[in-house]
Structures are given as structure tokens and as C-alpha cells.
Design an enzyme around this catalytic site. Structure first.
Site, PDB file in Angstrom:
ATOM      1  N   TYR A   1      27.863  45.992  44.510  1.00  0.00           N
ATOM      2  CA  TYR A   1      28.353  45.212  43.493  1.00  0.00           C
ATOM      3  C   TYR A   1      30.042  45.764  43.382  1.00  0.00           C
ATOM      4  CZ  TYR A   1      29.489  43.291  38.635  1.00  0.00           C
ATOM      5  OH  TYR A   1      30.173  42.689  37.508  1.00  0.00           O
TER       6      TYR A   1
ATOM      7  N   SER B   1      35.433  43.482  37.442  1.00  0.00           N
ATOM      8  CA  SER B   1      34.559  44.466  36.818  1.00  0.00           C
ATOM      9  C   SER B   1      35.365  45.800  36.839  1.00  0.00           C
ATOM     10  CB  SER B   1      33.251  44.489  37.427  1.00  0.00           C
ATOM     11  OG  SER B   1      32.743  45.542  36.921  1.00  0.00           O
TER      12      SER B   1
END
Length: 267
Positions: free
Chosen positions: A142, A129
Site C-alpha cells: 500500500y 496517503s
């Protein structure tokens, strides 16, 4: 003979888009899901796999090898979102997120490497990501799990050079998928000192996903990488400003970049 591609988390979202795109291009595609029976209409076979359970990883790899005879490309796509103030996210949820986003992909890699070594070829693509390049407010856990996978890939690549096995990262920005529905959200607590800012940030995050790009962009990027002789270490796919934010982090002073992020998230 068409290449065999295994995509973890291939039943929905980015993984499904990648699988359908590659299937249409003539690849022999297998996807995975914890509950494959829920996807009888899938355009490619869905094999049972839970990345947090090693026995299911091993049985999945064995089933694909038995059916197809080889695995040429592994796309480590299965992952989970998590949001919340770092102070308030339960430890168990942070650990669970790392089990899915970090330890899970590593264990799938470990399971597939013996077959790739025996073939003397293979390509492993880890879906990370753009958030993994920076500590984002209320997405710190995250960012950390995806950033850890980015870094460990760099080590893996060097260790695998003797075996003709390539590994790369592809970091997506925001895409219009159902990822927000599957996130763990720490609750917005009435007595929390973060209540107002976290609540606002949570709404903004969901809007970014809803307004995200077409996941077919990711499928096209994966297709190009599969057809590249020597893939790069890192790829970014997404809106220009999302990709440019990684460049800015490299060139701006830390505190300037921090202020830029805080302004963006209205903190």
C-alpha cells in the site's frame, strides 16, 4: 456557472464526504462507483466507473462532459487497501492494488486531460496517503502504490505547466471510514513466521481507522485547495503526529526513524 467536480470513488468514505461538502457549497458534483445503482439516495449523481477498466473510465468522462459540458476539477480518490507480510502477499494481489491505486488514477488523468486542455484550465487532486511517505510494516504494498502516485504527480505538474492545468497530492492520515472493510488482508497463517506480529499489527491498523478523524476534514481541505490560485505540490491532512511523522522522516537518520516505527508498531 458553478465548477464541475468529478470524484472517483465518491459513493462512500472520504469521497462521499468531499462530494456532499462541495455540493452544499454550490459545486456541480459527480461521483463514481463500480455499482452506481446501489446509491439511489446519493446527494449527487453517481456515474459508473471502475478505475481498473479503461473503457469505463472513457465512458464516465464522456457522460460527465455530455451532461455538464466541462470538468473543472478531478479528485482522484478511488483506492484500495492491502495488508500482509511482503513475503506472503500473492503477486496477483500486489498487482491488483497497483492497478487500483496507481495505474487507475493515471488512466483517469489521461482521459480528462484533453478536455481540460481544450478549456485551458483544470485542477487534478490525487488522494494519496501519509503511508505513501514511508514503508510501513505489513503495509508495504500500500505504501508503495501511494508513494508512486505522489512521485508521478511531481512529474505530471511540470509537464502540464503550458496548459494552465494544476495538479496536487493530498495525503490523508487515518479517518473513520469503511476502508478497512474493503482492504485485501493476507491471511494470518498458523505456520507463518509472521503470525504473531502480523496478527497484532492487523488489529492495530483497524483500531487506527476506527479511532480516526472526521472525514469532513478532508472535504474542507479539498475545498480550500480548489479555491487556491496556485496549489502546493503536497498536502497532508490528519492528526498532528501523523503529519509530523513525515517531517521526522526527512530529518532523522534512517535507522533512528526505523526504530521509531518499529516501537510504534510494537515490533
Amino acid at each position: 456557472m458553478s465548477k464541475v467536480v468529478l470524484i472517483t470513488g465518491g459513493s462512500s468514505g472520504i469521497g462521499k464526504s468531499i462530494g456532499e461538502f462541495l455540493k452544499d457549497k454550490g459545486y456541480n458534483v459527480f461521483g463514481t462507483s463500480r455499482n452506481p445503482e446501489k446509491y439511489p439516495e446519493s446527494k449527487f449523481p453517481i456515474v459508473a466507473l471502475d478505475v481498473t477498466k479503461i473503457e469505463t473510465i472513457q465512458s464516465c468522462i464522456a457522460e460527465v462532459l455530455k451532461t455538464a459540458g466541462q470538468i473543472d476539477v478531478l479528485v482522484n480518490n478511488a483506492g484500495a487497501g492491502i495488508t500482509g507480510p511482503m513475503e506472503e502477499i500473492p503477486d496477483a494481489e500486489i498487482k491488483r492494488n497497483f492497478e487500483t491505486n496507481f495505474f487507475g488514477p493515471i488512466n483517469v488523468i489521461k482521459a480528462v486531460l484533453p478536455a481540460m486542455r481544450a478549456q485551458n484550465k483544470g485542477l487534478i487532486i490525487n488522494i494519496t496517503s501519509i503511508a505513501g511517505y514511508m514503508g510501513l510494516p505489513f503495509r508495504g504494498a500500500y505504501s508503495a502504490s501511494k508513494g508512486a502516485l505522489e512521485i508521478v504527480t511531481e512529474a505530471f505538474r511540470m509537464e502540464l505547466k503550458d496548459f494552465n492545468i494544476e495538479m496536487t497530492n493530498v495525503a490523508p492520515g487515518d479517518f473513520a471510514t469503511n476502508i478497512a472493510a474493503g482492504r485485501y488482508h493476507a491471511p494470518v497463517l498458523d505456520n507463518s513466521p509472521y503470525k504473531e506480529k502480523y496478527g497484532h499489527s492487523l488489529k492495530t491498523m483497524d483500531e487506527h481507522v476506527d479511532e480516526g478523524g472526521d472525514p469532513t476534514q478532508m472535504a474542507e481541505a479539498i475545498f480550500k485547495i480548489i479555491n487556491t490560485d496556485k496549489p502546493k505540490i503536497h498536502y497532508k491532512v490528519g492528526a498532528f503526529m501523523q503529519k509530523f511523522s513525515v517531517v521526522l522522516k526527512r530529518v532523522l537518520p534512517d535507522k533512528v526513524y526505523e526504530r521509531m516505527l518499529m516501537k510504534h508498531y510494537e515490533l
